[in-house]
Design a protein around this motif. Structure first.
Motif, PDB file in Angstrom:
ATOM      1  N   LYS A 182       0.845  -1.173   0.000  1.00 49.04           N
ATOM      2  CA  LYS A 182       0.000   0.000   0.000  1.00 49.04           C
ATOM      3  C   LYS A 182       0.893   1.240   0.000  1.00 49.04           C
ATOM      4  O   LYS A 182       1.846   1.311   0.773  1.00 49.04           O
ATOM      5  N   ASP A 183       0.620   2.204  -0.866  1.00 54.29           N
ATOM      6  CA  ASP A 183       1.422   3.419  -0.880  1.00 54.29           C
ATOM      7  C   ASP A 183       0.788   4.467   0.028  1.00 54.29           C
ATOM      8  O   ASP A 183      -0.142   5.161  -0.339  1.00 54.29           O
ATOM      9  N   LEU A 184       1.316   4.571   1.242  1.00 54.72           N
ATOM     10  CA  LEU A 184       0.698   5.451   2.231  1.00 54.72           C
ATOM     11  C   LEU A 184       0.815   6.924   1.853  1.00 54.72           C
ATOM     12  O   LEU A 184       0.007   7.743   2.263  1.00 54.72           O
ATOM     13  N   ASP A 185       1.839   7.281   1.064  1.00 58.65           N
ATOM     14  CA  ASP A 185       2.020   8.683   0.700  1.00 58.65           C
ATOM     15  C   ASP A 185       0.872   9.220  -0.143  1.00 58.65           C
ATOM     16  O   ASP A 185       0.611  10.402  -0.164  1.00 58.65           O
ATOM     17  N   THR A 186       0.208   8.329  -0.866  1.00 58.40           N
ATOM     18  CA  THR A 186      -0.845   8.813  -1.750  1.00 58.40           C
ATOM     19  C   THR A 186      -2.236   8.672  -1.125  1.00 58.40           C
ATOM     20  O   THR A 186      -3.228   8.997  -1.745  1.00 58.40           O
ATOM     21  N   GLU A 187      -2.288   8.182   0.118  1.00 53.03           N
ATOM     22  CA  GLU A 187      -3.596   8.076   0.776  1.00 53.03           C
ATOM     23  C   GLU A 187      -4.118   9.457   1.135  1.00 53.03           C
ATOM     24  O   GLU A 187      -3.363  10.373   1.444  1.00 53.03           O
ATOM     25  N   GLU A 188      -5.443   9.590   1.125  1.00 56.79           N
ATOM     26  CA  GLU A 188      -6.044  10.884   1.421  1.00 56.79           C
ATOM     27  C   GLU A 188      -5.769  11.294   2.861  1.00 56.79           C
ATOM     28  O   GLU A 188      -5.735  10.462   3.769  1.00 56.79           O
TER      29      GLU A 188
ATOM     30  N   LYS B  87      -6.086   6.742  10.517  1.00 58.10           N
ATOM     31  CA  LYS B  87      -4.719   6.680  11.032  1.00 58.10           C
ATOM     32  C   LYS B  87      -4.198   8.079  11.345  1.00 58.10           C
ATOM     33  O   LYS B  87      -4.251   8.968  10.484  1.00 58.10           O
ATOM     34  N   LEU B  88      -3.713   8.251  12.552  1.00 56.91           N
ATOM     35  CA  LEU B  88      -3.142   9.534  12.970  1.00 56.91           C
ATOM     36  C   LEU B  88      -1.727   9.654  12.412  1.00 56.91           C
ATOM     37  O   LEU B  88      -0.896   8.779  12.663  1.00 56.91           O
ATOM     38  N   VAL B  89      -1.449  10.720  11.657  1.00 54.87           N
ATOM     39  CA  VAL B  89      -0.091  10.875  11.106  1.00 54.87           C
ATOM     40  C   VAL B  89       0.630  12.108  11.650  1.00 54.87           C
ATOM     41  O   VAL B  89       1.798  12.331  11.341  1.00 54.87           O
ATOM     42  N   GLY B  90      -0.068  12.896  12.494  1.00 56.08           N
ATOM     43  CA  GLY B  90       0.588  14.027  13.135  1.00 56.08           C
ATOM     44  C   GLY B  90      -0.359  14.694  14.108  1.00 56.08           C
ATOM     45  O   GLY B  90      -1.575  14.654  13.900  1.00 56.08           O
ATOM     46  N   CYS B  91       0.185  15.277  15.181  1.00 55.75           N
ATOM     47  CA  CYS B  91      -0.660  16.040  16.109  1.00 55.75           C
ATOM     48  C   CYS B  91       0.194  16.941  16.984  1.00 55.75           C
ATOM     49  O   CYS B  91       1.371  16.670  17.220  1.00 55.75           O
ATOM     50  N   LYS B  92      -0.413  18.033  17.425  1.00 54.78           N
ATOM     51  CA  LYS B  92       0.261  18.925  18.375  1.00 54.78           C
ATOM     52  C   LYS B  92      -0.753  19.839  19.048  1.00 54.78           C
ATOM     53  O   LYS B  92      -1.809  20.145  18.480  1.00 54.78           O
ATOM     54  N   LEU B  93      -0.386  20.265  20.278  1.00 54.94           N
ATOM     55  CA  LEU B  93      -1.201  21.239  21.002  1.00 54.94           C
ATOM     56  C   LEU B  93      -0.593  22.605  20.724  1.00 54.94           C
ATOM     57  O   LEU B  93       0.586  22.824  20.992  1.00 54.94           O
ATOM     58  N   ILE B  94      -1.399  23.508  20.167  1.00 58.74           N
ATOM     59  CA  ILE B  94      -0.840  24.800  19.745  1.00 58.74           C
ATOM     60  C   ILE B  94      -1.866  25.911  19.953  1.00 58.74           C
ATOM     61  O   ILE B  94      -3.051  25.729  19.651  1.00 58.74           O
ATOM     62  N   GLN B  95      -1.419  27.038  20.527  1.00 59.70           N
ATOM     63  CA  GLN B  95      -2.311  28.203  20.601  1.00 59.70           C
ATOM     64  C   GLN B  95      -2.058  29.043  19.354  1.00 59.70           C
ATOM     65  O   GLN B  95      -1.002  29.657  19.216  1.00 59.70           O
ATOM     66  N   PRO B  96      -3.007  29.056  18.398  1.00 57.23           N
ATOM     67  CA  PRO B  96      -2.743  29.713  17.120  1.00 57.23           C
ATOM     68  C   PRO B  96      -2.588  31.225  17.253  1.00 57.23           C
ATOM     69  O   PRO B  96      -3.294  31.861  18.050  1.00 57.23           O
ATOM     70  N   SER B  97      -1.683  31.790  16.466  1.00 49.05           N
ATOM     71  CA  SER B  97      -1.532  33.242  16.393  1.00 49.05           C
ATOM     72  C   SER B  97      -2.721  33.806  15.614  1.00 49.05           C
ATOM     73  O   SER B  97      -3.416  33.073  14.902  1.00 49.05           O
ATOM     74  N   ARG B  98      -2.930  35.111  15.740  1.00 50.92           N
ATOM     75  CA  ARG B  98      -3.984  35.788  14.977  1.00 50.92           C
ATOM     76  C   ARG B  98      -3.761  35.565  13.469  1.00 50.92           C
ATOM     77  O   ARG B  98      -4.702  35.343  12.714  1.00 50.92           O
ATOM     78  N   LYS B  99      -2.497  35.627  13.075  1.00 52.73           N
ATOM     79  CA  LYS B  99      -2.145  35.481  11.663  1.00 52.73           C
ATOM     80  C   LYS B  99      -2.545  34.101  11.126  1.00 52.73           C
ATOM     81  O   LYS B  99      -3.137  33.981  10.053  1.00 52.73           O
ATOM     82  N   LEU B 100      -2.225  33.066  11.901  1.00 52.66           N
ATOM     83  CA  LEU B 100      -2.583  31.698  11.494  1.00 52.66           C
ATOM     84  C   LEU B 100      -4.102  31.548  11.422  1.00 52.66           C
ATOM     85  O   LEU B 100      -4.645  30.983  10.469  1.00 52.66           O
ATOM     86  N   ALA B 101      -4.789  32.097  12.426  1.00 53.51           N
ATOM     87  CA  ALA B 101      -6.262  32.007  12.453  1.00 53.51           C
ATOM     88  C   ALA B 101      -6.874  32.734  11.257  1.00 53.51           C
ATOM     89  O   ALA B 101      -7.813  32.237  10.630  1.00 53.51           O
ATOM     90  N   GLU B 102      -6.331  33.905  10.917  1.00 56.52           N
ATOM     91  CA  GLU B 102      -6.839  34.667   9.757  1.00 56.52           C
ATOM     92  C   GLU B 102      -6.667  33.868   8.475  1.00 56.52           C
ATOM     93  O   GLU B 102      -7.553  33.831   7.625  1.00 56.52           O
TER      94      GLU B 102
ATOM     95  N   THR C 266       5.556   9.814   7.426  1.00 55.19           N
ATOM     96  CA  THR C 266       5.408   9.389   6.030  1.00 55.19           C
ATOM     97  C   THR C 266       5.876   7.959   5.830  1.00 55.19           C
ATOM     98  O   THR C 266       5.581   7.348   4.806  1.00 55.19           O
ATOM     99  N   SER C 267       6.580   7.443   6.827  1.00 61.57           N
ATOM    100  CA  SER C 267       7.108   6.088   6.703  1.00 61.57           C
ATOM    101  C   SER C 267       5.983   5.065   6.622  1.00 61.57           C
ATOM    102  O   SER C 267       4.960   5.185   7.285  1.00 61.57           O
ATOM    103  N   SER C 268       6.174   4.055   5.799  1.00 63.78           N
ATOM    104  CA  SER C 268       5.144   3.023   5.660  1.00 63.78           C
ATOM    105  C   SER C 268       5.441   1.821   6.551  1.00 63.78           C
ATOM    106  O   SER C 268       4.859   0.762   6.384  1.00 63.78           O
ATOM    107  N   ILE C 269       6.387   1.991   7.489  1.00 68.31           N
ATOM    108  CA  ILE C 269       6.686   0.901   8.414  1.00 68.31           C
ATOM    109  C   ILE C 269       5.433   0.588   9.229  1.00 68.31           C
ATOM    110  O   ILE C 269       4.807   1.485   9.786  1.00 68.31           O
TER     111      ILE C 269
END
Ligand code: ABT
Ligand code: MG
Length: 155
Positions: free
Chosen positions: A3-9, A38-53, A145-148
């Motif tokens: 299975k090519d995980l890189d091309t999965e949605e 499948k979880l491929v990334g996560c983080k707790l972040i307080q977004p800046s005004r710029k990011l929110a805009e 991105t690893s398919s391991i």
């Protein structure tokens, strides 16, 4: 064949400050995991005004826009990238309708919210939005991105 995980949605999902404050991270992550995504990334972040805009650029000028930016920047957000078959629409089904009052039971918003301006969670609304939002919130090295697979670690 492998299975090519890189091309999965992939899609971008974020538990908003109300969801984090109400300690719903575990409950919500569990629903996505149990669905088979499948979880491929996560983080707790307080977004800046710029990011929110940038994130909510499509709503610029609407009456709820400034309040929406105040809310989304008011505390930590649990940002995630999920991968899987038709993950954009599958995630929107798990999340439910924009207005929690109208969202069916057994959806995240139907179960946990009552206010359209405090609707607990965000999920990208199309494959194109997902690509834009993932780039906005995450750098490449924060995503797996690893398919391991786990099987390789079992003797
Ligand atoms: P998001 O996942 O936050 O993008 O919500 P969704 O895509 O389901 O709905 P949209 B239309 O994108 O709403 C964005 C945020 O704006 C809030 N909102 C929306 C209001 O407060 N009043 C309104 O009349 C509308 C249409 C709901 C969403 N976020 N929050 N919190
Ligand atoms: Mg939206």
């Amino acid at each position: 064949c492998e299975k090519d995980l890189d091309t999965e949605e992939r899609t971008f999902v974020a538990i908003k400050p109300d969801g984090v404050q109400r300690k719903l991270i575990g409950e919500i992550v569990a629903r996505f995991e149990k669905k088979g995504l499948k979880l491929v990334g996560c983080k707790l972040i307080q977004p800046s005004r710029k990011l929110a805009e940038k994130h909510y650029a499509e709503h610029k000028g609407k009456p709820f826009y400034e309040g929406l930016l105040d809310f989304i920047t008011s505390g930590p957000v649990f940002a995630m990238v999920w991968e899987g078959k038709e993950v954009v629409s599958t995630s929107r089904s798990l999340i439910g309708l924009t207005d929690p009052k109208k969202s069916p039971m057994n959806t995240i918003r139907g179960d946990f919210g009552i206010d359209v301006g405090r609707n607990t969670i965000h999920g990208s609304d199309s494959v194109e939005s997902a690509q834009r939002e993932i780039k906005l919130w995450f750098s490449k090295n924060e995503l797996i991105t690893s398919s391991i697979t786990i099987e390789k670690w079992i003797n």
